[in-house]
Write an enzyme that holds these catalytic residues in place. Structure first.
Site, short mmCIF file in Angstrom:
data_model
loop_
_atom_site.label_atom_id
_atom_site.label_comp_id
_atom_site.label_asym_id
_atom_site.label_seq_id
_atom_site.Cartn_x
_atom_site.Cartn_y
_atom_site.Cartn_z
N PRO A 68 -50.67 18.63 -57.68
CA PRO A 68 -51.18 17.44 -58.36
C PRO A 68 -50.23 16.98 -59.48
O PRO A 68 -49.40 17.78 -59.94
CB PRO A 68 -52.51 17.90 -58.97
CG PRO A 68 -52.80 19.21 -58.38
CD PRO A 68 -51.52 19.80 -57.91
N GLY A 80 -46.31 20.43 -63.59
CA GLY A 80 -45.04 21.04 -64.00
C GLY A 80 -44.00 21.14 -62.91
O GLY A 80 -43.13 22.01 -62.98
N LYS A 81 -44.04 20.25 -61.94
CA LYS A 81 -43.06 20.32 -60.84
C LYS A 81 -41.66 19.98 -61.34
O LYS A 81 -40.70 20.70 -61.06
CB LYS A 81 -43.47 19.37 -59.70
CG LYS A 81 -44.80 19.76 -59.08
CD LYS A 81 -45.18 18.88 -57.93
CE LYS A 81 -45.54 17.48 -58.34
NZ LYS A 81 -46.74 17.38 -59.20
N THR A 82 -41.57 18.90 -62.10
CA THR A 82 -40.27 18.51 -62.64
C THR A 82 -39.76 19.60 -63.58
O THR A 82 -38.58 19.95 -63.56
CB THR A 82 -40.40 17.18 -63.43
OG1 THR A 82 -41.14 16.28 -62.63
CG2 THR A 82 -39.08 16.60 -63.78
N HIS A 106 -80.48 14.88 -69.88
CA HIS A 106 -79.48 15.71 -69.16
C HIS A 106 -79.52 17.14 -69.67
O HIS A 106 -79.60 18.10 -68.89
CB HIS A 106 -78.07 15.19 -69.45
CG HIS A 106 -77.69 13.94 -68.73
ND1 HIS A 106 -77.80 13.81 -67.38
CD2 HIS A 106 -77.15 12.79 -69.18
CE1 HIS A 106 -77.36 12.61 -67.02
NE2 HIS A 106 -76.96 11.97 -68.10
N HIS A 142 -81.53 9.59 -73.09
CA HIS A 142 -80.75 9.78 -71.85
C HIS A 142 -79.97 11.11 -71.91
O HIS A 142 -80.05 11.93 -71.01
CB HIS A 142 -79.78 8.59 -71.70
CG HIS A 142 -78.94 8.62 -70.48
ND1 HIS A 142 -79.14 7.78 -69.41
CD2 HIS A 142 -77.88 9.40 -70.13
CE1 HIS A 142 -78.25 8.03 -68.47
NE2 HIS A 142 -77.46 9.01 -68.89
N GLU A 143 -79.27 11.30 -73.02
CA GLU A 143 -78.44 12.51 -73.14
C GLU A 143 -79.31 13.77 -73.25
O GLU A 143 -79.00 14.79 -72.64
CB GLU A 143 -77.50 12.42 -74.36
CG GLU A 143 -76.52 11.27 -74.33
CD GLU A 143 -75.73 11.17 -73.04
OE1 GLU A 143 -75.52 12.19 -72.37
OE2 GLU A 143 -75.36 10.04 -72.69
P1 ADP Z 1 -45.11 16.88 -62.56
O1 ADP Z 1 -43.67 16.72 -62.23
O2 ADP Z 1 -45.78 17.97 -61.79
O3 ADP Z 1 -45.91 15.61 -62.47
P2 ADP Z 1 -44.11 17.50 -65.14
O4 ADP Z 1 -43.22 18.64 -64.80
O5 ADP Z 1 -43.44 16.19 -65.35
O6 ADP Z 1 -45.24 17.33 -64.06
O7 ADP Z 1 -44.97 17.89 -66.41
C1 ADP Z 1 -45.18 17.02 -67.47
C2 ADP Z 1 -45.25 17.78 -68.76
O8 ADP Z 1 -46.40 18.61 -68.81
C3 ADP Z 1 -44.10 18.72 -68.95
O9 ADP Z 1 -43.02 18.10 -69.54
C4 ADP Z 1 -44.69 19.81 -69.84
O10 ADP Z 1 -44.66 19.41 -71.18
C5 ADP Z 1 -46.13 19.85 -69.42
N1 ADP Z 1 -46.37 20.91 -68.42
C6 ADP Z 1 -46.82 20.73 -67.18
N2 ADP Z 1 -46.96 21.91 -66.54
C7 ADP Z 1 -46.60 22.87 -67.40
C8 ADP Z 1 -46.52 24.29 -67.33
N3 ADP Z 1 -46.86 24.94 -66.23
N4 ADP Z 1 -46.08 24.95 -68.41
C9 ADP Z 1 -45.74 24.29 -69.53
N5 ADP Z 1 -45.79 22.96 -69.66
C10 ADP Z 1 -46.22 22.24 -68.63
#
Ligand code: ADP
Length: 643
Positions: free
Chosen positions: A220, A224-226, A444, A440-441
Site C-alpha cells: 500500500p 516505505g517502498k521508496t 455508539h 448520537h455519540e
Molecule cells: P511508498 O514509496 O511506499 O509510498 P515512501 O517510501 O515514500 O512510501 O514513504 C514515505 C515516508 O514515510 C518515508 O519517507 C518515511 O518518512 C516514512 N516511512 C514509511 N515507511 C517507513 C518505515 N518502514 N520506516 C520508517 N519510515 C517510514
C-alpha cells in the site's frame, strides 16, 4: 525519511558541462550567420561607397553637362564616377548598361575629357567568387541547422522531450540505510542478498550464480517502498537512479521508449547502481484491451522489457520497481529474468509500528510520559508515512503549547489530527445540535459497552473536526487482532447503527449525521455475506472478488443479477435486525444514555473511564468490577457523526 534529491552530487557531475558547451557552440554559429548577413548588407557602406542605377539617357545628359570624371566599362556595364561628390564621406557611383557602339562612346567621352577605362573580366576569379558567395552561406546554414537538430534530438534544455530524466534524479549516495526503515524485516531480509551482490558481484559471478535483474516492491502507499529502495542503494553504496513510471510517458509517441533507452544507457555507465521505477503500473499495465490500450505506453513497456533482457546482470545493475497494483502488471514484466522477485511491503504490525515511531522520534525531544506501545496500539492500519506524520504533528503541538518536549498527550492528539483532522473550534453548534450529536455519540459508546464482543471505549467527544466529524467515539482493542469473529462483526454493526437508534429514541426524528455509520455498516454486512461466507442463506459461496488489495480494497460481485438482488435483500434484512437490536439495548438503558449524554454536553470530551463510571453508577455496579478500560485504544474504530 525522504532525503532531498541530491542533484549535484551525482556521478554525472563531471560531465555536466557537455550540454553547456554545445549550447555555447550553437550560439556562436548563430551569431556568425547573423554577422555574415549583416556584413554582406553593409559591405558597401563599410567601403564608404554606394552605387545607383541610372538610365542611359540620364548618363548621356550627365556627359553633356560635364559632370563625369571617369567611366569604367566591364562586361557591358558602365560604372560612372561623377566629378562632384554630394555626400562627404560616402563615394557615390552610377551604373548603367552600354547601348550602341563602344567606340562611339569612347569618342564622345574623349571630347568631353572624361577618362575611359575598359576592364577585361577575370573569368576564373569571377566564377570562384560567385561560387563562394553562394556556397559559404549555404554551408554555414547547414552546419547551424544540424547543430540545432542534434540539440533537439538529444533533447537538452527546453526541447528535452526525449531525454531521460534519470540524470536529474540521480543520487550518488542516498544516505539512507536499513536502519532508517523500520518494521519491514521480511522485506529487508529479501533485499539483503541483493545488497551483498551489488557490494561484491565477483563473489557470485565466480561461482556462476546469476542474480536477479529486478525486484518488485509491492504494498500500500506510504509503507516505505521508496525508502527501502534507497536503503538498498545506501547499504550497497551505489548510485541511485529514480524515476516515476508516469514520467516516462508524455504526449509524444516514442518519447517514453527513448527515455527508457537513455536511462539504461546512463545507468550502465555508472554500474554498479540501482534504477528505481516508482509507480511502475503507469507503464507496466498489461497489454490487453481490458485496461484500455495505449500505443505510447506499450512502446515504452516493450522498450523496458527489451532493455531488461539486454543487459548483462553480472554488470551489477539492479532494477527495483514499486507498485500498489501488482494485479494489473503485464505478465511479461513478471517472468523470470525480469522482475522475478516480489517483495511485499505491507502495513506494519504492532511491533513494526512501535519501531517506526521510534525511528522517527529519534530527532524529537520526548518527555518521560511517552509510551510508543500505546500509540502503536491506537494506530492499527496506519502506514509508515502516517506514523512519521504523527510524530511531526505531535512535535508541532508541543511547540504550540509552549512545551520543551513531546508528551504522550501530544502524541494522542496527533493521532486524532491525522485520523480525523484538527479541532474545528470556530464551528459553533446550536444547543439542539449539540444535544443530538451528544446522544448520537453516547448511543455508539453505550451499545459498544453493553456488548461484550466489542472494543472498549477510549474517548467520546463532540468537538467538531476539520475532516467533517461533528463528534466521535474512539474505540481501541485491547490487543492487535488479525482475525475477527462473526460475533465481533455483528457487534460492530449494532454499534455502528446505535447512533442513529439513539437519535430516533430520544428525538423521535433522525438526522443526516449517520451517513458514515450507515456506509461502514453496509460494507461490513456485504463483506460478511459475499466474502467471508458468514451468511446462512448463501453459505460458503464466494460471491465477490477483491480488485486492488493494496489500495482501497474495492470488491466487485461475480454472480448473476438475480443473486445480486438477493444479496441486497439479505444485506437489508441484516441491517434492519442490527438496528432493532441497537434500539432495544438503548431503550433498556435509557437512564444511562440520558446521564452520560448530559455529562458529555457539559464537558464536550470525556474519557472511557468517566464514561464507564457514570454507566456503573446508574447501573449500581461497583466501579472495580468494571472491565479494564485503562488499556490504551487500538485501531480507533471511529464512529463519527458527520453532517
Ligand atoms: P511508498 O514509496 O511506499 O509510498 P515512501 O517510501 O515514500 O512510501 O514513504 C514515505 C515516508 O514515510 C518515508 O519517507 C518515511 O518518512 C516514512 N516511512 C514509511 N515507511 C517507513 C518505515 N518502514 N520506516 C520508517 N519510515 C517510514
Amino acid at each position: 525519511m525522504s532525503l532531498p534529491e541530491d542533484k549535484n552530487n551525482g556521478p554525472d557531475r563531471n560531465k555536466g558541462n557537455g550540454p553547456k558547451n554545445k549550447q555555447t557552440l550553437l550560439v556562436i554559429v548563430i551569431c556568425l550567420l547573423i554577422s555574415l548577413v549583416f556584413m554582406a548588407l553593409f559591405s558597401n557602406v563599410m567601403n564608404h561607397s554606394t552605387s545607383k542605377d541610372i538610365t542611359y539617357d540620364e548618363f548621356l545628359q550627365m556627359v553633356d553637362k560635364n559632370e563625369i570624371k571617369k567611366v569604367t566599362l566591364e562586361s557591358g556595364t558602365l560604372t560612372i564616377e561623377p566629378k562632384d561628390q554630394k555626400y562627404t564621406g560616402l563615394e557615390v557611383t552610377y551604373a548603367t548598361t552600354l547601348f550602341g557602339d563602344e567606340n562611339d562612346l569612347k569618342d564622345l567621352l574623349s571630347k568631353k575629357d572624361v577618362t575611359f577605362e575598359k576592364k577585361i573580366p577575370d573569368a576564373t576569379a569571377s566564377v570562384i567568387s560567385a561560387i563562394l558567395s553562394m556556397v559559404i552561406p549555404f554551408v554555414l546554414l547547414i552546419v547551424g541547422f544540424s547543430f540545432i537538430m542534434r540539440y533537439m534530438n538529444k533533447g537538452g534544455g527546453m526541447m528535452g522531450v526525449g531525454k531521460s530524466k534519470a540524470k536529474t534524479y540521480v543520487q550518488k549516495e542516498t544516505g539512507v540505510t536499513f536502519m532508517d526503515v523500520a518494521g519491514q524485516d521480511e522485506a529487508k531480509e529479501s533485499l539483503q542478498e541483493v545488497v551483498e551482490f551489488l557490494h561484491n558481484p565477483e563473489k557470485y559471478t565466480a561461482i556462476g550464480a546469476k542474480l536477479p535483474k529486478g525486484a518488485l516492491l509491492v504494498g500500500p502507499p506510504g509503507t516505505g517502498k521508496t525508502l527501502l529502495a534507497k536503503a538498498v542503494a545506501g547499504e550497497a553504496k551505489v548510485p541511485f537512479f529514480s524515476l516515476s513510471g508516469s514520467e516516462f510517458v508524455e504526449m509524444f509517441v516514442g518519447v517514453g521508449a527513448s527515455r527508457v533507452r537513455d536511462l539504461f544507457e546512463e545507468a550502465k555507465k555508472n554500474a554498479p547502481c540501482i534504477i528505481f521505477i516508482d509507480e511502475i503500473d503507469a507503464i507496466g499495465k498489461t497489454r490487453d484491451s481490458r485496461y484500455g490500450g495505449n500505443d505510447e505506453r506499450e512502446q515504452t513497456l516493450n522498450q523496458l522489457l527489451a532493455e531488461m533482457d539486454g543487459f548483462d546482470s553480472s554488470k551489477a545493475l539492479l532494477i527495483l520497481a514499486a507498485t500498489n497494483r501488482p494485479e494489473v502488471l503485464d505478465p511479461a514484466l513478471l517472468r523470470p529474468g525480469r522482475f522475478d522477485r516480489r517483495v511485499i511491503v505491507d502495513r506494519p504490525d504492532l511491533k513494526g509500528r512501535v519501531n517506526i515511531l521510534k525511528v522517527h522520534a529519534k530527532k524529537v525531544l520526548l518527555d518521560e510520559s511517552v509510551d510508543f506501545d500505546a500509540i502503536a496500539l491506537a494506530t492499527s492500519g496506519a502506514v509508515g508515512s502516517d506514523l512519521a506524520n504523527m510524530i511531526n504533528e505531535a512535535a508541532i503541538l508541543a511547540v504550540k503549547n509552549h512545551r520543551k518536549a513531546v508528551s504522550q498527550k501530544d502524541l494522542f492528539e496527533a493521532v486524532e489530527v491525522v485520523l480525523v483532522g484538527k479541532e474545528k473550534k470556530d464551528r459553533i453548534l446550536s444547543q439542539e445540535e449539540r444535544r443530538i450529536v451528544s446522544y448520537h455519540e453516547v448511543g455508539h459508546a453505550l451499545v459498544s459497552a453493553l456488548q461484550k464482543d466489542s472494543e472498549p471505549v477510549q474517548k467520546i467527544t463532540i468537538v467538531p473536526r476539520t475532516m467533517g466529524a461533528l463528534g466521535y467515539v474512539m474505540q481501541v482493542p485491547e490487543e492487535e487482532k488479525y482475525l475477527n469473529t462473526k460475533t465481533e462483526l455483528q457487534a460492530m454493526i449494532v454499534g455502528l447503527l446505535a447512533g442513529r437508534a439513539a437519535e430516533e429514541i430520544v428525538f423521535g426524528n433522525v438526522t443526516t449525521g449517520a451517513s458514515n455509520d450507515i456506509e461502514k455498516a453496509t460494507k461490513v454486512v456485504r463483506a460478511m455475506i459475499t466474502q467471508y461466507g458468514m451468511s446462512e442463506k448463501f453459505g460458503l459461496m464466494g460471491l465477490s472478488s477483491q480488485e486492488n488489495q493494496y489500495l482501497d480494497g474495492k470488491t466487485y460481485l461475480n454472480c448473476g443479477d438475480a443473486t445480486a438482488t438477493e444479496i441486497d435483500h439479505e444485506v437489508m434484512v441484516v441491517l434492519k435486525d442490527a438496528y432493532e437490536q441497537a434500539k432495544q439495548l438503548l431503550l433498556e438503558n435509557r437512564e444511562a444514555l440520558d446521564e452520560i449524554a448530559a455529562y458529555l454536553i457539559q464537558q464536550e470530551t470525556i474519557t472511557g473511564k468517566e464514561f464507564m463510571k457514570i454507566f456503573h453508577e446508574v447501573k449500581g455496579v461497583p466501579d472495580e468490577e468494571a472491565p479494564t478500560l485503562e488499556q490504551q485504544p487500538e485501531q480507533p474504530l471511529l464512529t463519527e457523526n458527520n453532517n
